[in-house]
Design a protein around this motif. Structure first.
Motif, PDB file in Angstrom:
ATOM      1  N   ALA A  34       0.832  -1.207   0.000  1.00 41.75           N
ATOM      2  CA  ALA A  34       0.000   0.000   0.000  1.00 41.75           C
ATOM      3  C   ALA A  34       0.865   1.255   0.000  1.00 41.75           C
ATOM      4  CB  ALA A  34      -0.928  -0.009   1.206  1.00 41.75           C
ATOM      5  N   ILE A  35       1.954   1.234   0.753  1.00 43.20           N
ATOM      6  CA  ILE A  35       2.863   2.390   0.794  1.00 43.20           C
ATOM      7  C   ILE A  35       3.534   2.580  -0.565  1.00 43.20           C
ATOM      8  CG2 ILE A  35       4.987   3.271   1.836  1.00 43.20           C
ATOM      9  CD1 ILE A  35       4.058   1.792   4.448  1.00 43.20           C
ATOM     10  N   LYS A  69       2.382   1.593  -3.408  1.00 40.72           N
ATOM     11  CA  LYS A  69       1.339   2.024  -4.345  1.00 40.72           C
ATOM     12  C   LYS A  69       1.104   3.524  -4.242  1.00 40.72           C
ATOM     13  CE  LYS A  69      -3.445   1.331  -5.511  1.00 40.72           C
ATOM     14  NZ  LYS A  69      -4.679   1.506  -4.839  1.00 40.72           N
ATOM     15  N   ARG A  70       1.119   4.035  -3.028  1.00 36.08           N
ATOM     16  CA  ARG A  70       0.918   5.481  -2.859  1.00 36.08           C
ATOM     17  C   ARG A  70       1.977   6.259  -3.635  1.00 36.08           C
ATOM     18  NH1 ARG A  70       0.352   6.747   3.402  1.00 36.08           N
ATOM     19  NH2 ARG A  70       0.530   8.858   2.578  1.00 36.08           N
ATOM     20  N   HIS A  71       3.193   5.755  -3.662  1.00 32.90           N
ATOM     21  CA  HIS A  71       4.254   6.443  -4.405  1.00 32.90           C
ATOM     22  C   HIS A  71       4.125   6.201  -5.909  1.00 32.90           C
ATOM     23  CE1 HIS A  71       8.073   7.918  -5.776  1.00 32.90           C
ATOM     24  NE2 HIS A  71       8.399   6.708  -6.224  1.00 32.90           N
ATOM     25  N   ASP A  78      -0.204   6.837  -6.961  1.00 32.38           N
ATOM     26  CA  ASP A  78      -0.742   8.137  -6.550  1.00 32.38           C
ATOM     27  C   ASP A  78       0.282   9.267  -6.658  1.00 32.38           C
ATOM     28  OD1 ASP A  78      -3.005   6.667  -5.981  1.00 32.38           O
ATOM     29  OD2 ASP A  78      -2.548   6.499  -3.848  1.00 32.38           O
ATOM     30  N   GLU A 110       2.817  10.140  -4.842  1.00 29.04           N
ATOM     31  CA  GLU A 110       3.249  10.860  -3.629  1.00 29.04           C
ATOM     32  C   GLU A 110       4.766  10.808  -3.552  1.00 29.04           C
ATOM     33  OE1 GLU A 110       1.448  10.427   0.216  1.00 29.04           O
ATOM     34  OE2 GLU A 110      -0.363   9.583  -0.692  1.00 29.04           O
ATOM     35  N   LEU A 121       6.187  10.543   2.176  1.00 28.49           N
ATOM     36  CA  LEU A 121       5.800   9.250   2.740  1.00 28.49           C
ATOM     37  C   LEU A 121       6.696   8.873   3.911  1.00 28.49           C
ATOM     38  CD1 LEU A 121       5.110   7.105  -0.461  1.00 28.49           C
ATOM     39  CD2 LEU A 121       3.459   7.746   1.277  1.00 28.49           C
TER      40      LEU A 121
END
Length: 102
Positions: free
Chosen positions: A15-16, A18-20, A23, A25, A30
């Motif tokens: 999930a972390i 994926k955020r980068h 998304d 980010e 992060l």
């Protein structure tokens, strides 16, 4: 005093990442938010890309060999039972013929 280490589950790591990656980010935000060292993030990313092919491989059941042996055993047992039943039925018909019922 030392800060206690946070152990992330595999799903949390994905999930972390994926955020980068999805998304967009920044890694710095992060890492600041999660109190995570950038080297740890990059190590997760490297492992993720190295092991990514495993997600697309078919997974064999661990006890497949044992299941197959049991299936073979049960099929043989059914075949033996059917042969015995056929033999008994033949004897039954022969006995009926001998006493004149058929």
């Amino acid at each position: 005093m030392r800060k206690e280490r946070k152990n992330y589950m595999a799903e949390e790591k994905v999930a972390i990442l994926k955020r980068h990656l999805v998304d967009k980010e920044p890694i710095s935000s992060l890492c600041d938010e999660l109190a995570l060292q950038p080297t740890v993030f990059y190590r997760w990313q490297k492992e993720f890309f190295e092991n990514g092919a495993a997600a697309f491989q078919t997974k064999a059941r661990p006890n497949h060999q044992a299941e197959q042996e049991r299936i073979d055993y049960l099929e043989k047992k059914i075949q033996t039972r059917d042969e015995v039943l056929a033999e008994l039925m033949a004897e039954h018909v022969a006995l009926k013929k001998s006493i004149g019922e058929i």
